[in-house]
Design an enzyme around this catalytic site. Sequence first.
Site, PDB file in Angstrom:
ATOM      1  N   LYS A   1       0.228   3.856  -2.638  1.00  0.00           N
ATOM      2  CA  LYS A   1      -0.742   4.951  -2.575  1.00  0.00           C
ATOM      3  C   LYS A   1      -0.097   6.326  -2.459  1.00  0.00           C
ATOM      4  CE  LYS A   1      -4.488   2.117  -0.626  1.00  0.00           C
ATOM      5  NZ  LYS A   1      -3.889   0.884  -0.119  1.00  0.00           N
TER       6      LYS A   1
ATOM      7  N   SER B   1       0.794  -1.235   0.000  1.00  0.00           N
ATOM      8  CA  SER B   1       0.000   0.000   0.000  1.00  0.00           C
ATOM      9  C   SER B   1       0.823   1.279   0.000  1.00  0.00           C
ATOM     10  CB  SER B   1      -0.944   0.014   1.209  1.00  0.00           C
ATOM     11  OG  SER B   1      -2.089  -0.763   0.951  1.00  0.00           O
TER      12      SER B   1
ATOM     13  N   SER C   1      -5.955   3.559   4.585  1.00  0.00           N
ATOM     14  CA  SER C   1      -5.377   2.773   3.487  1.00  0.00           C
ATOM     15  C   SER C   1      -6.459   2.066   2.679  1.00  0.00           C
ATOM     16  CB  SER C   1      -4.374   1.743   4.022  1.00  0.00           C
ATOM     17  OG  SER C   1      -3.567   1.239   2.970  1.00  0.00           O
TER      18      SER C   1
END
Length: 382
Positions: free
Chosen positions: A58, A55, A115
């Site tokens: 991102k 993640s 997230s």
Amino acid sequence: MRKIVCLALCLALLAQPALALPEMGTLYAKSAALYAANGQELYSYNADEPLQPASVTKIMTMLLTMEALDRGEVSLDTMITGSEYACSMGGTQIWLEPGEQLTLDEMLKAIAVGSANDCAVAVAEHLAGTEAAFVERMNTRAAELGCTGTQFINANGLDGMGQKTMTTAHDLALISCELLRHPKILDYTRIWMDSIRGGKFSLANTNKMLKSYQGLTGLKTGYISEAGFCISATAERDGLSLVAIVMAAPTKENRMADATALLNYGFANFTAYTLPDDLLPPVPVTLGRAAFVQPQMEDSGSLIIEKSKAAALEPQIDLPESVRAPIEQGQPLGELTVLSDGQVVLRVPLVAAEAVECKGLGELFSGLWGALFCGAQENQTN
């Protein structure tokens, strides 16, 4: 080129014996990097090894979003709609319903704090039409930033159908530094707990270092089983902003320990120094509507230097005798070289702080006529 050699900078409070930097010590992660927020590399360990970021992907999604905000393509009040596809992401999410709308402000909060994979894809689709088109933008932007080991496959970092996002600690540091150029993002990444949907859905930040590390500002954690535990950890103390990248740590605790070690190393051994305003002299401009142009450092104006070398800094400034208009803002003018004990520790491009337009024909003619008239008057007087 004229050369102005200034006296050694007075940093007596930071003065230490000129010693080599200490060793970092053993890290748990497969790869790590420490950068100053201005993009200056301070430490690296296997930083060019391609690995999965999970993640932490991102940060690029957030970067493209902040850039779209700056261009006025969207606002924080823009309503983002969850598509069937975005709502099918799985993993960490806020359980968007197909057709549900949230403001971009809430979407960013869900991405940075919680997230949320579904929100990352919903924002990507809104900005580019499809996630695939957004991914093209992600990869193009990565290349523009100098990332050579990065290939994004989606907006959230999940594994795809036989595909994986791959990047390096070096590349993640470059993307993180660029994201920090948009300080508004820190309003989201520093949130510990919050809620969306009118208080009906709670968010808790996945970055637990916010509570354990002094000065932490963000940016993003990541984990999937194949990637291990990853983080882009940013912190600021005494005007020094750092980015620590940890990839493929075995456990959450190892990730936090490595990020802490990297940031501690940076704050213990480096300092930010801003040059005095009067150090860079204005450069005369010929044929310009302004008589001078002010040079400035290409980055934020701070030098990141080793504390052990701070007491013996000697800047050398190379600037031209004059420059000719037109001059664009950011146009290269010269170079600042910083020496310590005769050794170059840093080279910084000097650029124009503002644009200077050419004089128009009328202004040039008026100036010439004025010079001739004054000259004639002097001759008559003599």
